[in-house]
Design a protein around this motif. Structure first.
Motif, PDB file in Angstrom:
ATOM      1  N   ASP A   1      -0.373 -46.472  11.511  1.00  0.00           N
ATOM      2  CA  ASP A   1      -1.739 -46.901  11.195  1.00  0.00           C
ATOM      3  C   ASP A   1      -1.941 -48.405  11.384  1.00  0.00           C
ATOM      4  OD1 ASP A   1      -0.077 -47.651   9.144  1.00  0.00           O
ATOM      5  OD2 ASP A   1      -1.483 -47.156   7.530  1.00  0.00           O
ATOM      6  N   PHE A   2      -0.951 -49.090  11.950  1.00  0.00           N
ATOM      7  CA  PHE A   2      -1.029 -50.540  12.095  1.00  0.00           C
ATOM      8  C   PHE A   2      -2.056 -50.937  13.151  1.00  0.00           C
ATOM      9  CE2 PHE A   2       0.361 -54.636  13.853  1.00  0.00           C
ATOM     10  CZ  PHE A   2       0.402 -55.392  12.684  1.00  0.00           C
ATOM     11  N   GLU A   3      -2.848 -51.956  12.852  1.00  0.00           N
ATOM     12  CA  GLU A   3      -3.838 -52.490  13.790  1.00  0.00           C
ATOM     13  C   GLU A   3      -3.740 -54.012  13.808  1.00  0.00           C
ATOM     14  OE1 GLU A   3      -5.605 -50.627  15.706  1.00  0.00           O
ATOM     15  OE2 GLU A   3      -5.165 -48.680  14.751  1.00  0.00           O
ATOM     16  N   TRP A   4      -4.158 -54.613  14.896  1.00  0.00           N
ATOM     17  CA  TRP A   4      -4.143 -56.069  15.002  1.00  0.00           C
ATOM     18  C   TRP A   4      -5.217 -56.535  15.982  1.00  0.00           C
ATOM     19  CZ3 TRP A   4      -0.979 -52.817  17.613  1.00  0.00           C
ATOM     20  CH2 TRP A   4      -0.843 -52.988  18.980  1.00  0.00           C
ATOM     21  N   LYS A   5      -5.459 -57.836  15.951  1.00  0.00           N
ATOM     22  CA  LYS A   5      -6.448 -58.433  16.848  1.00  0.00           C
ATOM     23  C   LYS A   5      -5.814 -59.618  17.572  1.00  0.00           C
ATOM     24  CE  LYS A   5     -10.419 -57.204  13.930  1.00  0.00           C
ATOM     25  NZ  LYS A   5     -11.566 -57.738  13.166  1.00  0.00           N
ATOM     26  N   ASN A   6      -6.384 -59.977  18.696  1.00  0.00           N
ATOM     27  CA  ASN A   6      -5.883 -61.101  19.480  1.00  0.00           C
ATOM     28  C   ASN A   6      -6.829 -62.300  19.407  1.00  0.00           C
ATOM     29  OD1 ASN A   6      -4.837 -58.658  21.784  1.00  0.00           O
ATOM     30  ND2 ASN A   6      -3.418 -59.998  20.701  1.00  0.00           N
ATOM     31  N   PHE A   7      -6.263 -63.454  19.705  1.00  0.00           N
ATOM     32  CA  PHE A   7      -7.096 -64.620  19.977  1.00  0.00           C
ATOM     33  C   PHE A   7      -6.386 -65.498  21.005  1.00  0.00           C
ATOM     34  CE2 PHE A   7      -4.022 -66.281  17.359  1.00  0.00           C
ATOM     35  CZ  PHE A   7      -4.355 -67.178  16.359  1.00  0.00           C
ATOM     36  N   THR A   8      -7.104 -66.490  21.535  1.00  0.00           N
ATOM     37  CA  THR A   8      -6.561 -67.329  22.594  1.00  0.00           C
ATOM     38  C   THR A   8      -5.716 -68.459  22.009  1.00  0.00           C
ATOM     39  OG1 THR A   8      -8.450 -68.832  22.587  1.00  0.00           O
ATOM     40  CG2 THR A   8      -8.612 -66.854  23.976  1.00  0.00           C
ATOM     41  N   ILE A   9      -4.957 -69.128  22.882  1.00  0.00           N
ATOM     42  CA  ILE A   9      -4.171 -70.278  22.444  1.00  0.00           C
ATOM     43  C   ILE A   9      -5.100 -71.362  21.902  1.00  0.00           C
ATOM     44  CG2 ILE A   9      -2.723 -72.174  23.249  1.00  0.00           C
ATOM     45  CD1 ILE A   9      -1.322 -70.274  25.099  1.00  0.00           C
ATOM     46  N   GLU A  10      -6.276 -71.514  22.529  1.00  0.00           N
ATOM     47  CA  GLU A  10      -7.238 -72.514  22.070  1.00  0.00           C
ATOM     48  C   GLU A  10      -7.726 -72.185  20.658  1.00  0.00           C
ATOM     49  OE1 GLU A  10      -6.562 -72.710  26.164  1.00  0.00           O
ATOM     50  OE2 GLU A  10      -7.348 -70.972  25.055  1.00  0.00           O
ATOM     51  N   GLU A  11      -7.981 -70.923  20.406  1.00  0.00           N
ATOM     52  CA  GLU A  11      -8.392 -70.512  19.067  1.00  0.00           C
ATOM     53  C   GLU A  11      -7.252 -70.666  18.067  1.00  0.00           C
ATOM     54  OE1 GLU A  11     -11.736 -67.077  20.067  1.00  0.00           O
ATOM     55  OE2 GLU A  11      -9.603 -66.597  20.260  1.00  0.00           O
ATOM     56  N   GLN A  12      -6.046 -70.357  18.510  1.00  0.00           N
ATOM     57  CA  GLN A  12      -4.874 -70.502  17.646  1.00  0.00           C
ATOM     58  C   GLN A  12      -4.669 -71.952  17.230  1.00  0.00           C
ATOM     59  OE1 GLN A  12      -0.927 -70.501  19.414  1.00  0.00           O
ATOM     60  NE2 GLN A  12      -0.225 -68.993  17.913  1.00  0.00           N
ATOM     61  N   SER A  13      -4.893 -72.865  18.161  1.00  0.00           N
ATOM     62  CA  SER A  13      -4.649 -74.283  17.888  1.00  0.00           C
ATOM     63  C   SER A  13      -5.505 -74.828  16.747  1.00  0.00           C
ATOM     64  CB  SER A  13      -4.907 -75.111  19.150  1.00  0.00           C
ATOM     65  OG  SER A  13      -6.283 -75.075  19.508  1.00  0.00           O
ATOM     66  N   LYS A  14      -6.590 -74.140  16.441  1.00  0.00           N
ATOM     67  CA  LYS A  14      -7.487 -74.590  15.379  1.00  0.00           C
ATOM     68  C   LYS A  14      -6.962 -74.242  13.983  1.00  0.00           C
ATOM     69  CE  LYS A  14     -11.552 -74.126  18.358  1.00  0.00           C
ATOM     70  NZ  LYS A  14     -12.854 -73.434  18.583  1.00  0.00           N
ATOM     71  N   VAL A  15      -5.981 -73.348  13.914  1.00  0.00           N
ATOM     72  CA  VAL A  15      -5.491 -72.910  12.598  1.00  0.00           C
ATOM     73  C   VAL A  15      -4.016 -73.250  12.367  1.00  0.00           C
ATOM     74  CG1 VAL A  15      -7.175 -71.056  12.444  1.00  0.00           C
ATOM     75  CG2 VAL A  15      -4.949 -70.595  13.476  1.00  0.00           C
ATOM     76  N   ILE A  16      -3.390 -73.980  13.303  1.00  0.00           N
ATOM     77  CA  ILE A  16      -2.008 -74.400  13.136  1.00  0.00           C
ATOM     78  C   ILE A  16      -1.904 -75.908  13.326  1.00  0.00           C
ATOM     79  CG2 ILE A  16      -0.981 -72.195  13.801  1.00  0.00           C
ATOM     80  CD1 ILE A  16      -0.551 -73.303  16.591  1.00  0.00           C
ATOM     81  N   LYS A  17      -0.889 -76.504  12.731  1.00  0.00           N
ATOM     82  CA  LYS A  17      -0.695 -77.952  12.842  1.00  0.00           C
ATOM     83  C   LYS A  17       0.078 -78.323  14.094  1.00  0.00           C
ATOM     84  CE  LYS A  17      -0.843 -79.154   7.930  1.00  0.00           C
ATOM     85  NZ  LYS A  17      -0.132 -79.825   6.811  1.00  0.00           N
ATOM     86  N   ALA A  18       1.046 -77.494  14.437  1.00  0.00           N
ATOM     87  CA  ALA A  18       1.910 -77.782  15.576  1.00  0.00           C
ATOM     88  C   ALA A  18       1.739 -76.721  16.652  1.00  0.00           C
ATOM     89  CB  ALA A  18       3.363 -77.836  15.126  1.00  0.00           C
ATOM     90  N   GLY A  19       1.892 -77.126  17.893  1.00  0.00           N
ATOM     91  CA  GLY A  19       1.827 -76.171  18.988  1.00  0.00           C
ATOM     92  C   GLY A  19       3.005 -75.212  18.945  1.00  0.00           C
ATOM     93  N   ARG A  20       2.894 -74.117  19.669  1.00  0.00           N
ATOM     94  CA  ARG A  20       3.957 -73.121  19.728  1.00  0.00           C
ATOM     95  C   ARG A  20       4.479 -72.991  21.154  1.00  0.00           C
ATOM     96  NH1 ARG A  20       3.073 -73.888  14.935  1.00  0.00           N
ATOM     97  NH2 ARG A  20       2.872 -72.271  13.320  1.00  0.00           N
ATOM     98  N   SER A  21       5.770 -72.896  21.272  1.00  0.00           N
ATOM     99  CA  SER A  21       6.409 -72.733  22.571  1.00  0.00           C
ATOM    100  C   SER A  21       6.213 -71.307  23.075  1.00  0.00           C
ATOM    101  CB  SER A  21       7.903 -73.030  22.443  1.00  0.00           C
ATOM    102  OG  SER A  21       8.635 -72.537  23.542  1.00  0.00           O
ATOM    103  N   ASN A  22       5.817 -71.176  24.335  1.00  0.00           N
ATOM    104  CA  ASN A  22       5.730 -69.880  25.010  1.00  0.00           C
ATOM    105  C   ASN A  22       6.461 -69.998  26.336  1.00  0.00           C
ATOM    106  OD1 ASN A  22       3.806 -68.186  23.302  1.00  0.00           O
ATOM    107  ND2 ASN A  22       2.580 -70.023  23.604  1.00  0.00           N
ATOM    108  N   CYS A  23       7.507 -69.191  26.512  1.00  0.00           N
ATOM    109  CA  CYS A  23       8.305 -69.292  27.728  1.00  0.00           C
ATOM    110  C   CYS A  23       9.241 -68.103  27.864  1.00  0.00           C
ATOM    111  CB  CYS A  23       9.129 -70.579  27.725  1.00  0.00           C
ATOM    112  SG  CYS A  23      10.412 -70.621  26.445  1.00  0.00           S
ATOM    113  N   MET A  24       9.817 -67.984  29.047  1.00  0.00           N
ATOM    114  CA  MET A  24      10.889 -67.022  29.277  1.00  0.00           C
ATOM    115  C   MET A  24      12.136 -67.793  29.674  1.00  0.00           C
ATOM    116  SD  MET A  24      11.198 -63.692  31.825  1.00  0.00           S
ATOM    117  CE  MET A  24      11.488 -64.607  33.342  1.00  0.00           C
ATOM    118  N   LEU A  25      13.259 -67.432  29.081  1.00  0.00           N
ATOM    119  CA  LEU A  25      14.532 -68.045  29.405  1.00  0.00           C
ATOM    120  C   LEU A  25      15.314 -67.168  30.372  1.00  0.00           C
ATOM    121  CD1 LEU A  25      15.697 -69.197  25.840  1.00  0.00           C
ATOM    122  CD2 LEU A  25      14.290 -70.439  27.497  1.00  0.00           C
ATOM    123  N   ASP A  26      15.986 -67.791  31.309  1.00  0.00           N
ATOM    124  CA  ASP A  26      16.857 -67.074  32.240  1.00  0.00           C
ATOM    125  C   ASP A  26      18.167 -66.757  31.520  1.00  0.00           C
ATOM    126  OD1 ASP A  26      19.066 -66.826  34.250  1.00  0.00           O
ATOM    127  OD2 ASP A  26      17.425 -67.103  35.663  1.00  0.00           O
TER     128      ASP A  26
END
Length: 295
Positions: free
Chosen positions: A236-261
């Motif tokens: 029954d789990f549900e969730w919603k998405n938002f953009t990185i720009e929207e996320q930046s408004k509710v966090i103090k520090a940026g978040r790393s997004n990447c793939m490691l080899d």
């Protein structure tokens, strides 16, 4: 420097921590001699005394400051973060070097972000590539200390990313995003502890050194993770998405997004007949185990 290994004894630093607890359990199940400590890494006299009294052949450094409830904490507590992640980590590594002890450091791969050379769905970052993410103070301290620490001949640096356990522990990445009102949907490298921590024991026991991207091969998006979570654990789990720009408004520090080899890690572990599953398969099995555990 000659590493001294008369009879293996593992000392887990950060003994009350989440990853440290998993390591202790794994080592005990394998019948290995293991002890833990919560001595502050920045206290040089106490560190040397602990090493001399317990006489470990291998130190597993799972201590450090990640912030509570998340890395935003580090933005307001920079001196404490430096004391632990920079001064403490270097001090423990140096003390182990002086005593001829192999030191495995559980570091972070959150020191990169997607760019023109490393686009979503493209090439992952290799171990030797320079860090390019410093939007959080936590990541900035970790990348800078790694540059220095990797010069020590007795150190093995394992870069975890968004670690996940087979339960809903508060420190687990899945627990965190399952409680957010909204999540960004970007592919990332993740570390399933069930798969990777036993590998860390193998690498440590065999005195491997250098830097390894310590994640499951591949990348998985937050939506894919939560879809598998819904499939196996909470229908029954549900969730919603938002953009990185929207996320930046509710966090103090940026978040790393990447793939490691992970090719270097995969090739090394093949020498020990150890296989790390691809991240989608790993998550599927993780949530199956979680559901069986009644979480």
């Amino acid at each position: 420097m000659v590493l001294l290994v008369p009879g293996n004894r593992f000392l887990v630093w950060g003994g009350n921590g989440w990853v440290a607890g998993h390591l202790k359990t794994i080592l005990e199940k394998q019948g290995k001699d293991v002890v833990t400590t919560t001595v502050r890494m920045e206290n040089r006299e106490a560190v040397l005394k602990t090493l001399d009294e317990l006489k470990p052949t291998h130190v597993l450094n799972a201590a450090g400051c990640t912030g509570r409830p998340n890395v935003d904490w580090c933005e307001d507590n920079k001196e404490t973060t430096i004391r632990s992640n920079v001064i403490g980590s270097l001090n423990l590594t140096d003390c182990c070097f002086l005593r001829g002890i192999h030191c495995t450091v559980f570091a972070t791969g959150c020191i990169y972000e997607y760019d023109e050379k490393h686009k979503v769905g493209g090439n992952g970052y290799k171990e030797e590539e320079e860090a390019n993410f410093g939007a959080s103070f936590y990541s900035a301290t970790k990348s800078r200390v790694e540059e220095i620490m990797r010069t020590y001949p007795n150190v093995l640096i394992l870069r975890l990313r968004m670690p996940v356990s087979d339960d809903l522990h508060p420190r687990s990445f899945v627990t965190k995003i399952s409680k957010y009102d909204r999540v960004v949907d970007i592919p990332n490298s993740n570390t399933i502890l069930h798969d990777l921590l036993p590998a860390s024991v193998i690498l440590s026991e065999n005195l491997e050194t250098g830097v390894y991207n310590f994640t499951n091969p591949g990348a998985i998006s937050h939506n894919e993770v939560l879809s598998l979570f819904k499939k196996h654990v909470r229908p029954d789990f549900e969730w919603k998405n938002f953009t990185i720009e929207e996320q930046s408004k509710v966090i103090k520090a940026g978040r790393s997004n990447c793939m490691l080899d992970t090719s270097k890690l995969v090739n090394k572990l093949e020498e020990y007949d150890y296989v790390v599953p691809e991240i989608h398969e790993a998550y599927e099995q993780c949530f199956i185990r979680m559901a069986k555990g009644g979480t």
